[in-house]
Motif scaffolding. Structure first.
Motif, PDB file in Angstrom:
ATOM      1  N   GLY A 159       0.825  -1.192   0.000  1.00 52.61           N
ATOM      2  CA  GLY A 159       0.000   0.000   0.000  1.00 52.61           C
ATOM      3  C   GLY A 159       0.861   1.244   0.000  1.00 52.61           C
ATOM      4  N   ALA A 160       0.227   2.398  -0.148  1.00 52.71           N
ATOM      5  CA  ALA A 160       0.952   3.666  -0.173  1.00 52.71           C
ATOM      6  C   ALA A 160       0.031   4.773   0.301  1.00 52.71           C
ATOM      7  CB  ALA A 160       1.482   3.968  -1.572  1.00 52.71           C
ATOM      8  N   GLY A 161       0.631   5.885   0.742  1.00 55.90           N
ATOM      9  CA  GLY A 161      -0.174   7.003   1.204  1.00 55.90           C
ATOM     10  C   GLY A 161       0.602   8.304   1.204  1.00 55.90           C
ATOM     11  N   ALA A 162      -0.119   9.410   1.221  1.00 57.80           N
ATOM     12  CA  ALA A 162       0.451  10.750   1.339  1.00 57.80           C
ATOM     13  C   ALA A 162      -0.287  11.476   2.457  1.00 57.80           C
ATOM     14  CB  ALA A 162       0.323  11.518   0.026  1.00 57.80           C
ATOM     15  N   TYR A 163       0.457  12.276   3.217  1.00 63.06           N
ATOM     16  CA  TYR A 163      -0.121  12.950   4.387  1.00 63.06           C
ATOM     17  C   TYR A 163       0.436  14.377   4.434  1.00 63.06           C
ATOM     18  CZ  TYR A 163      -1.699  13.424   9.262  1.00 63.06           C
ATOM     19  OH  TYR A 163      -2.313  13.820  10.417  1.00 63.06           O
ATOM     20  N   PHE A 164      -0.426  15.348   4.144  1.00 64.70           N
ATOM     21  CA  PHE A 164      -0.079  16.763   4.119  1.00 64.70           C
ATOM     22  C   PHE A 164      -0.564  17.379   5.428  1.00 64.70           C
ATOM     23  CE2 PHE A 164      -1.551  21.106   3.079  1.00 64.70           C
ATOM     24  CZ  PHE A 164      -0.353  21.681   2.659  1.00 64.70           C
ATOM     25  N   TYR A 165       0.334  18.050   6.178  1.00 65.91           N
ATOM     26  CA  TYR A 165      -0.076  18.501   7.501  1.00 65.91           C
ATOM     27  C   TYR A 165       0.728  19.698   7.994  1.00 65.91           C
ATOM     28  CZ  TYR A 165       4.093  16.075   9.310  1.00 65.91           C
ATOM     29  OH  TYR A 165       5.386  15.670   9.560  1.00 65.91           O
ATOM     30  N   LEU A 173      -4.343  10.960   1.847  1.00 70.29           N
ATOM     31  CA  LEU A 173      -4.886  10.105   0.802  1.00 70.29           C
ATOM     32  C   LEU A 173      -4.076   8.817   0.793  1.00 70.29           C
ATOM     33  CD1 LEU A 173      -6.788   9.763  -1.682  1.00 70.29           C
ATOM     34  CD2 LEU A 173      -4.931  10.711  -3.072  1.00 70.29           C
ATOM     35  N   SER A 174      -4.761   7.673   0.793  1.00 73.62           N
ATOM     36  CA  SER A 174      -4.029   6.407   0.898  1.00 73.62           C
ATOM     37  C   SER A 174      -4.820   5.248   0.325  1.00 73.62           C
ATOM     38  CB  SER A 174      -3.690   6.114   2.364  1.00 73.62           C
ATOM     39  OG  SER A 174      -4.881   5.980   3.131  1.00 73.62           O
ATOM     40  N   VAL A 175      -4.085   4.215  -0.054  1.00 72.90           N
ATOM     41  CA  VAL A 175      -4.640   2.912  -0.425  1.00 72.90           C
ATOM     42  C   VAL A 175      -3.791   1.872   0.306  1.00 72.90           C
ATOM     43  CG1 VAL A 175      -5.210   1.310  -2.286  1.00 72.90           C
ATOM     44  CG2 VAL A 175      -5.308   3.781  -2.697  1.00 72.90           C
ATOM     45  N   PRO A 176      -4.226   1.403   1.467  1.00 71.15           N
ATOM     46  CA  PRO A 176      -3.382   0.504   2.269  1.00 71.15           C
ATOM     47  C   PRO A 176      -3.158  -0.863   1.661  1.00 71.15           C
ATOM     48  CG  PRO A 176      -5.529   0.817   3.299  1.00 71.15           C
ATOM     49  CD  PRO A 176      -5.461   1.787   2.170  1.00 71.15           C
ATOM     50  N   GLN A 177      -4.078  -1.321   0.794  1.00 74.23           N
ATOM     51  CA  GLN A 177      -3.880  -2.588   0.087  1.00 74.23           C
ATOM     52  C   GLN A 177      -4.256  -2.367  -1.373  1.00 74.23           C
ATOM     53  OE1 GLN A 177      -4.931  -6.318   2.159  1.00 74.23           O
ATOM     54  NE2 GLN A 177      -5.846  -5.051   3.743  1.00 74.23           N
ATOM     55  N   LEU A 200      -9.653   8.909   1.991  1.00 70.12           N
ATOM     56  CA  LEU A 200      -9.361  10.342   1.995  1.00 70.12           C
ATOM     57  C   LEU A 200      -9.804  10.892   3.340  1.00 70.12           C
ATOM     58  CD1 LEU A 200      -8.503  12.956   0.494  1.00 70.12           C
ATOM     59  CD2 LEU A 200     -10.909  13.181  -0.235  1.00 70.12           C
ATOM     60  N   MET A 201      -8.880  11.538   4.056  1.00 69.79           N
ATOM     61  CA  MET A 201      -9.221  12.062   5.373  1.00 69.79           C
ATOM     62  C   MET A 201      -8.652  13.457   5.544  1.00 69.79           C
ATOM     63  SD  MET A 201      -6.689   9.910   7.900  1.00 69.79           S
ATOM     64  CE  MET A 201      -4.904   9.983   7.726  1.00 69.79           C
ATOM     65  N   GLY A 202      -9.285  14.232   6.427  1.00 67.11           N
ATOM     66  CA  GLY A 202      -8.804  15.581   6.684  1.00 67.11           C
ATOM     67  C   GLY A 202      -9.399  16.143   7.960  1.00 67.11           C
TER      68      GLY A 202
END
Length: 309
Positions: A159-165, A173-177, A200-202
């Protein structure tokens, strides 16, 4: 009689006699915001302390075979670098199905400017799935149902993800599998399939004054054309007490609370009330968690806001 019918109904819902049988997707958490590495590996690089997290969720209490989920996770910054490491173990038990997941996350943070940062992460997963058909209550004993139990079916995934903070806001934004996983019986007459899920979370923190902070947040979950939306509002008082509420679209309302025991220990609890027809057959969902933070490079200006997400 009602309990027996409910048991049969849940069994059919989860393991019904169809040519394609869908296993439960990634477990649902009400208080996901306290350990987002389960869904977004990039979060591992945003923590500035060693964090140990444990959670237990008992869903739809009163229904036999309803989901029970346990999660244990550790995240830590890697010394003298912008890297973060996370490890999660999750056990998800639904009826006759038992699934164990072990995930390792590696993330890297980039300073975009003096305020905002971007973390990028990758996740490696191993799933071990067991299914005991013998535990099912078969409504029609004369029907054609002759499948063998199986144990610890192995399936790797990535999986992969990006986290802007920043200290006050985040967007992930992520897709764990990433890959669809199929489990077949020996003659390939029945399939359990797990599809990729996109998250998608925020959230944003508002300073209300008088020692109060407000954090509205959302989590959107998309899989195979279906979308689940969760919105949350949490209040933090004097950096100690957390209270809030959550709504999962067309699914449930939740009440959330938490308490910062000291500089290291934080505990929390959530109760979900189902808004679907299942509320006639269960007494709600209970979720309890505890987090321990140790060390780190926090300063007095960011400690409380960073702990809020």
């Amino acid at each position: 009689m009602r309990k027996q019918l409910t048991r049969i109904g849940v069994s059919l819902l989860i393991f019904g006699f169809r040519s394609v049988l869908f296993a439960q997707q990634n477990p649902t958490y009400t208080q996901y915001m306290y350990n987002p590495t389960t869904i977004n590996p990039a979060y591992a690089a945003s923590r500035e302390s060693i964090s140990i997290f444990g959670l237990y969720r008992n869903q739809w209490m009163g229904i036999d075979g309803a989901p029970k989920t346990a999660n244990l996770g550790v995240t830590t910054p890697l010394q003298n670098s912008k890297l973060g490491l996370g490890v999660n173990f999750t056990n998800d038990h639904i009826g006759a199905m038992n699934e164990n997941n072990i995930a390792v996350d590696l993330a890297y943070t980039v300073n975009l400017n003096a305020v905002y940062k971007l973390a990028l992460g990758v996740k490696g997963n191993v799933n071990l799935l067991s299914l005991s058909y013998s535990k099912l209550n078969i409504y029609d004993q004369a029907g054609p149902f002759n499948y063998d139990d199986f144990s610890n079916k192995f399936s790797p995934n990535i999986g992969a993800g990006a986290y802007f903070y920043s200290d006050l806001a985040y967007l992930g934004l992520s897709v764990p599998q990433m890959f669809t996983v199929d489990y077949y019986d020996d003659v390939k007459r029945i399939t359990m399939r797990e599809y990729p899920v996109c998250y998608l979370m925020g959230g944003y923190i508002f300073d209300l004054g008088a020692d109060w902070l407000l954090k509205p947040a959302f989590l959107s979950k998309i899989s195979k054309g279906q979308t689940e939306m969760n919105v949350t509002a949490n209040f933090l008082f004097q950096e100690k007490f957390t209270i809030g509420t959550s709504y999962r679209w067309n699914s449930s309302f939740s009440a959330l609370t938490g308490f910062q025991i000291d500089s290291n220990w934080f505990i929390g609890y959530a109760y979900d009330f189902d808004t679907t027809k299942l509320n006639h057959y269960n007494v709600g969902t209970h979720e309890l968690f505890m987090r321990f933070d140790w060390g780190g490079r926090w300063n007095s200006n960011t400690k409380s806001t960073r702990r809020f997400f």
